[in-house]
Design an enzyme around this catalytic site. Structure first.
Site, short mmCIF file in Angstrom:
data_model
loop_
_atom_site.label_atom_id
_atom_site.label_comp_id
_atom_site.label_asym_id
_atom_site.label_seq_id
_atom_site.Cartn_x
_atom_site.Cartn_y
_atom_site.Cartn_z
N ARG A 270 0.93 -1.27 0.06
CA ARG A 270 0.00 -0.06 0.17
C ARG A 270 0.93 1.33 -0.13
O ARG A 270 0.56 1.99 -0.77
CB ARG A 270 -0.96 -0.13 1.16
CG ARG A 270 -2.13 -0.95 1.14
CD ARG A 270 -2.80 -1.49 2.15
NE ARG A 270 -4.03 -2.29 1.76
CZ ARG A 270 -4.49 -3.16 2.58
NH1 ARG A 270 -4.00 -3.14 3.94
NH2 ARG A 270 -5.37 -4.08 2.03
N TYR A 408 -6.32 -2.08 -6.77
CA TYR A 408 -5.48 -3.36 -6.21
C TYR A 408 -4.61 -2.94 -4.85
O TYR A 408 -4.72 -1.60 -4.58
CB TYR A 408 -4.37 -4.01 -7.23
CG TYR A 408 -3.45 -2.90 -8.00
CD1 TYR A 408 -2.95 -3.56 -9.11
CD2 TYR A 408 -3.09 -1.68 -7.51
CE1 TYR A 408 -1.88 -3.02 -9.85
CE2 TYR A 408 -1.96 -1.15 -8.39
CZ TYR A 408 -1.67 -1.63 -9.45
OH TYR A 408 -0.84 -1.06 -10.05
N GLU A 409 -3.91 -3.83 -4.24
CA GLU A 409 -3.76 -3.75 -2.98
C GLU A 409 -4.96 -3.34 -1.92
O GLU A 409 -4.76 -2.73 -0.70
CB GLU A 409 -2.68 -2.56 -2.66
CG GLU A 409 -1.33 -2.65 -3.59
CD GLU A 409 -0.59 -3.83 -3.53
OE1 GLU A 409 -0.81 -4.67 -2.59
OE2 GLU A 409 0.23 -4.10 -4.19
N GLY A 410 -6.05 -4.02 -2.21
CA GLY A 410 -7.09 -3.60 -1.44
C GLY A 410 -7.80 -2.54 -1.93
O GLY A 410 -7.24 -1.23 -1.96
#
Length: 601
Positions: A270, A408-410
């Site tokens: 993140r 992406y990355e949550g």
């Protein structure tokens, strides 16, 4: 150990309840000579190998992405975060952020390949692997001889990462596992040598991680490349495992530890993703400035028109804020890692705990900077007008590439809720004292406000007072929400989202002001008028967002006298004594941009 560290290094999330001095934060102006040399060598590589061949990435030249990755490996750029004993450069966290920042600005296709390989492809082995696993795999990954990929997402398991159906069954002789399942959206799948695969053993509550070599004869097959909106030359495929044999010694960490590995890999991912959005903003802003200086309409360069000048100022300001907050957090993580190592922790343990400590800031940065880069590219298209919509200019590809960063990355929605949820959990564990300050805010709301006029003669005196008040807004809204809903707060997602936006704006605005205050102390106010203008402009916009989201939060859970009192508090805490001249601030910023013909901060 934790007590000793706490005396020296601020804990994650404490920015909300502790005053931070500008001298105590790291800024991009603090880069060492070595870091500046590394930045320049990365820029040279990017300009020569990536920016000059941008059309190849847009034409889905996957082979060129792979060959560019090999060249990056030859230069040592794939091993910046890898310890020297495994063939890497063993650089500190700030330096790894710096490389990630400047290597990612030319094209999202390469930055995705780079991030997937160095982050989620290599890092889980570096941080969780056994000594044998690290010696076997990491040197090849650090050099670019091999490439890594990460297999977590499944058709039915996206944001709910722990719900994957891929199975790992131990063989009768106990020598290997047989992995069967389907993974999707796998970056680097088309040219990777090794996968980090997450699968469930039996009815385990949590998934387990495995290192799986990419051998098609071992039950591994793939779909064709996905057709995507952006990052077109990033290899993205579905991967199928059919009784794929994996030696038992290739289990990563312990059984059932996969979810923890996945979550910690995402924390690092993140903050690195925030870094990966920064140089894209610099390049888009520079492109927009150059075009606006060259484009003549009504016998005048469009850079002289107020509507365009406003856009350029806002684009530069969001980039400057992103830099300020990203490197502040990166150095906090680096200091935390160093403190843990000094206490005797291994590098693996220190890095894991160092990043985990600042998971709140990592989520904040991921959301803020990914949204800023999208807005920046969108305004870049607008500055170019009709030409911005054409593939002949770099703006439309920048806009398409930026879009994935919010997913992406949550997703940003998941990260918004995580940031507040993690903060409340830290408070419950006693790691961050939210209760004491929240009670003081409640007392202040019940008391009579002061009508004294403060002394605002020092630079940023009023702005820092406003930041302190914005923190009170968060404590007022989040504190009351926790009191009302307790453990059920998780189910009130819209309220969490509103609180999160307040938290994000506080961290970003404070980081920008502290960076600029430090700069003014070191160089003199006269030399940094443009940066002062950006810090003030960012805060002005942040106050509006906090006001809007605070009102929404209060209206959604409070009523009657309580609601009226909180709305009065919100009005008091978001009030300026001296409103800034917003147009004048933008003019100061744009004058500099137009004169320098680039993003120059």
């Amino acid at each position: 150990m934790a007590d000793t560290i706490e005396k020296n290094v601020t804990r994650g999330g404490q920015f909300l309840v502790k005053e931070t001095k500008c001298e105590d934060i790291f800024t991009p102006e603090d880069f060492s000579e070595e870091q500046l040399m590394m930045r320049d060598s990365v820029k040279e590589f990017v300009d020569k190998e990536l920016w000059a061949h941008k059309d190849r990435f847009e034409k889905k030249d996957y082979a060129y992405t792979e060959s560019s990755m090999r060249k990056a490996g030859e230069l040592g750029l794939l091993g910046v975060a890898v310890p020297e004993e495994y063939g890497g450069l063993g650089m500190g966290f700030v330096s790894t952020m710096l490389v990630c920042d400047y290597i990612s600005g030319a094209t999202g296709s390469f930055s995705t390949a780079f991030g997937a390989h160095t982050g989620i492809g290599t890092m889980p082995i570096t941080l969780y692997g056994s000594e044998e696993q690290k010696k076997k795999y990491v040197p090849k990954l650090a050099s670019g001889e091999w490439f890594g990929a990460y297999c977590l997402t499944e058709p039915g398991a996206g944001s709910d990462a722990n719900s994957g159906k891929t199975k790992a069954v131990l063989s009768e002789d106990g020598t290997h596992y047989l992995i069967t399942g389907q993974k999707m959206w796998i970056s680097n799948a088309g040219f990777c040598s090794v996968f980090i695969v997450f699968a469930r053993i039996g009815d385990d509550k949590n998934i387990t991680g495995f290192i799986v070599e990419n051998d098609p004869s071992n039950g591994i097959s793939m779909n064709e490349e996905e057709h995507k909106l952006g990052i077109r030359a990033s290899s993205t495929r579905q991967v199928f495992f059919n009784d794929t044999k994996v030696p038992v010694e290739n289990m990563l960490s312990e059984r059932g530890n996969g979810f923890k590995i996945a979550m910690n890999a995402l924390n690092v991912g993140r903050i690195k993703l925030a870094a990966a959005c920064l140089d894209a903003q610099r390049r888009v802003t520079t492109g927009a400035v150059k075009y606006s200086n060259e484009r003549i309409q009504f016998n005048t360069a469009i850079s002289s028109f107020g509507a365009i000048r406003s856009k350029l100022a806002e684009m530069a300001t969001s980039c400057y804020a992103g830099e300020s907050a990203s490197y502040r957090a990166a150095k906090d993580i680096e200091d935390r890692i160093a403190a843990r190592e000094a206490e005797g922790a291994t590098h693996q343990e220190a890095e894991l705990k160092g990043v985990e400590e600042y998971a709140i800031e990592c989520s904040i940065l991921k959301v803020a900077v990914s949204e800023d880069v999208q807005n920046c590219a969108d305004e870049g298209i607008q500055v170019f007008g009709g030409m911005g919509f054409s593939e002949d200019t770099p703006m439309e590809s920048a806009w398409r590439d930026a879009r994935i960063a919010r997913i992406y990355e949550g997703t940003n929605e998941i990260n918004r809720m995580l940031s507040v949820g993690m903060l409340i959990k830290k408070a419950m564990k006693g790691h961050v004292d939210l209760l004491g300050p929240a009670m003081k805010v409640q007392e202040e709301l019940m008391g009579i406000p002061s009508f004294d006029t403060p002394d605002f003669s020092e630079l940023f005196a009023e702005e820092k007072g406003i930041i302190a008040n914005l923190k009170k807004v968060f404590l007022m809204v989040a504190g009351s929400a926790v009191q009302k809903y307790g453990p059920d707060l998780d189910s009130h997602q819209q309220l969490l989202m509103a609180a999160s936006d307040i938290l994000i704006e506080i961290y970003m605005a404070e980081s920008t002001i502290l960076r600029t205050e430090k700069l003014a102390k070191n160089q003199g106010e006269a030399k940094v008028q443009e940066q002062i203008a950006m810090a003030k402009l960012y805060l002005y916009k942040a106050v509006d967002i906090v006001n809007l989201r605070g009102k929404e939060g209060i209206a959604s859970f409070a009523e009657g006298d309580e609601q009226r009192m909180m709305l009065m508090g919100l009005k008091r805490f978001t009030k300026y004594t001296n409103l800034p001249n917003v147009v004048a601030l933008r003019e100061t910023i744009t004058n500099k941009l137009v004169a320098e013909n680039e993003y120059c901060f």
